[in-house]
Enzyme design. Structure first.
Site, PDB file in Angstrom:
ATOM      1  N   LYS A  22      -1.380 -14.888   7.926  1.00 46.20           N
ATOM      2  CA  LYS A  22      -0.275 -13.921   7.832  1.00 46.20           C
ATOM      3  C   LYS A  22       0.757 -14.273   8.885  1.00 46.20           C
ATOM      4  O   LYS A  22       0.433 -14.901   9.897  1.00 46.20           O
ATOM      5  CB  LYS A  22      -0.786 -12.493   8.087  1.00 46.20           C
ATOM      6  N   GLY A  71       5.592   4.800  -0.839  1.00 42.88           N
ATOM      7  CA  GLY A  71       6.215   3.491  -0.636  1.00 42.88           C
ATOM      8  C   GLY A  71       6.850   3.050  -1.935  1.00 42.88           C
ATOM      9  O   GLY A  71       6.180   3.022  -2.982  1.00 42.88           O
ATOM     10  N   TYR A  72       8.143   2.728  -1.879  1.00 41.34           N
ATOM     11  CA  TYR A  72       8.832   2.398  -3.132  1.00 41.34           C
ATOM     12  C   TYR A  72       9.554   1.073  -2.977  1.00 41.34           C
ATOM     13  O   TYR A  72      10.756   0.958  -3.159  1.00 41.34           O
ATOM     14  CB  TYR A  72       9.786   3.539  -3.511  1.00 41.34           C
ATOM     15  N   ASN A 128       8.432  -3.391  -3.467  1.00 38.81           N
ATOM     16  CA  ASN A 128       7.917  -4.248  -4.541  1.00 38.81           C
ATOM     17  C   ASN A 128       6.672  -3.624  -5.180  1.00 38.81           C
ATOM     18  O   ASN A 128       6.605  -3.447  -6.405  1.00 38.81           O
ATOM     19  CB  ASN A 128       7.616  -5.643  -3.972  1.00 38.81           C
TER      20      ASN A 128
END
Ligand code: NAD
Length: 417
Positions: free
Chosen positions: A106, A218-219, A221
């Site tokens: 990551k 959460g909006y 992807n």
């Protein structure tokens, strides 16, 4: 949230529990508790007004026993080295659970990308690639998008890498735009894979999903495509949505196209006229069939878990549930589809993208969808059956499947004897 609860400590505790059940040798367990390699650096970026700002960046390769490190790059103001370590660990378990020939990694930059102009964002993205180019590559470590990074940012990073190396190497990064040899179907792959797992969970629980209410935290992807595909593939009715600036609720359902048009125009779902405002924290506690955390870590804790009413918690976000909350949800009969199963669709199609880049031959969308469905459905039943057989919650079952595979690869290589 991540400032209060350390996600890496959570990732280590989750591993500890699995290691005990698997009877892992202490040295092997200790090895799997830490990243194999970390790169941390400062990143000076020229701002539009002629000044410079210095950002902090990371790339962490958690484990590469099963293949090249694989994992996204996050641009976020609250990023910490421990958040990146946790996300890199979860990537390791995710690629193993999906049985992809990849390890886990990551990356991140501590920044608020929303305060940067497009040209500042481009310079930051290219600067980040210059800092990590010496430790990545198609056979070494392959980054991808994550929170607040997107296909355009992947395109800038790809270009920077190819300028540095003087050759075309599209497989160095995934989540690229299709016009730059990204894969068909990568855009919605995380949510699509998640919805396939919701479909299977509902079948296992004998639940009818047609018209069943869903709440999405959460909006971006993951959350936006969950709204769209939840409706299109499963007939779910999204009744609540939140983003970093607010939350909305309409028990009769929120139309996807209208909500998206509002979000695109204003940068938030808050104020959407065809719904009421709602308290973002209470969104997690609504009486819904499906709850989709699709934002950040540690949002379901021992404090609010007793009030979660969802029958299925589909974790599109990484690390949304603390270990204490896991136990509470399990006891209360919520069926959690754990993050590294539920959101594995993203890395699975990223892997397909790597395969297509390596062959320089590209698949039609239908092939991506059917391969993704087969892969994630297989992983779902491996976890579900392990949980049923051993009378444990799904996350622990997923850990048992994944950690066993990574441990076996480490041992076979002779890294830990
Ligand atoms: P994104 O940047 O596209 O969207 C993030 C969304 O979260 C935004 O709408 C933002 O407003 C919202 N958000 C931020 N803080 C919030 C808060 N406190 N409350 C409510 N909403 C908040 O990111 P994404 O790619 O959709 O990633 C979301 C989650 O899914 C992350 O945990 C990420 O690691 C995980 N994930 C993403 C992918 C992928 O392919 N994009 C793959 C696997 C996992």
């Amino acid at each position: 949230m991540s400032g209060i609860i350390n996600p890496f400590h959570i990732a280590q505790r989750q591993l500890d529990e699995a290691a005990e059940l698997l009877g892992l040798a202490p040295t092997l367990h200790a090895f799997l508790r830490e990243p194999m390699q970390e790169v941390a650096f400062t990143l000076p970026v020229q701002m539009d007004d002629g000044t410079q700002e210095v950002f902090k960046g990371f790339r962490i390769q958690y484990n590469t026993a099963r293949g090249p490190a694989k994992g996204g790059i996050r641009f976020h103001a609250d990023e910490t080295v421990d958040t990146v370590r946790a996300l890199a660990a979860w990537m390791t378990w995710k690629t193993a659970l999906a049985d992809l020939p990849l390890g886990g990694g990551k990356g991140g930059v501590v920044c608020d990308p929303r305060s940067l102009s497009p040209s500042e964002l481009e310079r930051l993205s290219r600067g980040y690639m210059r800092k990590i180019a010496h430790v990545i590559g198609p056979e070494v470590d392959v980054p991808a998008p994550d929170v607040y990074t997107n296909p355009q940012i992947m395109a800038w990073m790809l270009d920077e890498y190819e300028v540095m190396t003087g050759r075309h190497l599209p497989g160095v990064i995934t989540g690229k735009p299709v016009a730059l040899f990204g894969s068909q179907g990568r855009g919605d792959a995380t949510a699509r894979g998640g919805m396939y797992t919701v479909r299977e969970a509902a079948a296992a629980l004998n639940l009818n999903l047609a018209g069943a209410p869903m709440a999405i935290q959460g909006y971006g992807n993951a959350g936006q495509y969950a709204h769209q595909l939840g409706g299109e593939l499963l007939g779910l009715k999204t009744v609540a949505i939140s983003d970093s600036r607010g939350a909305i609720y309409n028990p009769h359902g929120i139309a996807y196209k209208a909500a998206m048009a509002w979000k695109r125009a204003r940068g938030t779902v808050a104020g959407f006229p065809e719904a009421e405002p709602c308290n973002p924290a209470e969104l997690l506690e609504l009486p819904v069939t499906i709850l989709v955390p699709a934002a950040l870590e540690a949002v379901i804790t021992d404090e609010n878990a007793p009030r979660v009413k969802a029958r299925i918690v589909a974790e599109l976000a990484n690390g949304p549930t603390t270990p204490e909350a896991d136990r509470i949800l399990h006891e209360n009969g919520s069926y959690v589809i754990p993050d590294f199963l539920c959101n594995a669709g993203g890395v699975t199609v990223s892997y397909f993208e790597q395969v297509q880049n390596a062959y320089n031959f590209y698949w039609p969308l239908a092939e991506v969808h059917s391969r993704l469905d087969a892969s994630i459905t297989r992983a779902f039943y491996q976890v579900h059956e392990m949980a049923q057989d051993r009378h444990i919650h799904n996350r622990l079952a997923a850990y048992l499947v994944a950690v066993k595979r990574v441990a076996e690869a480490v041992a076979l290589r002779g890294w830990i004897r």
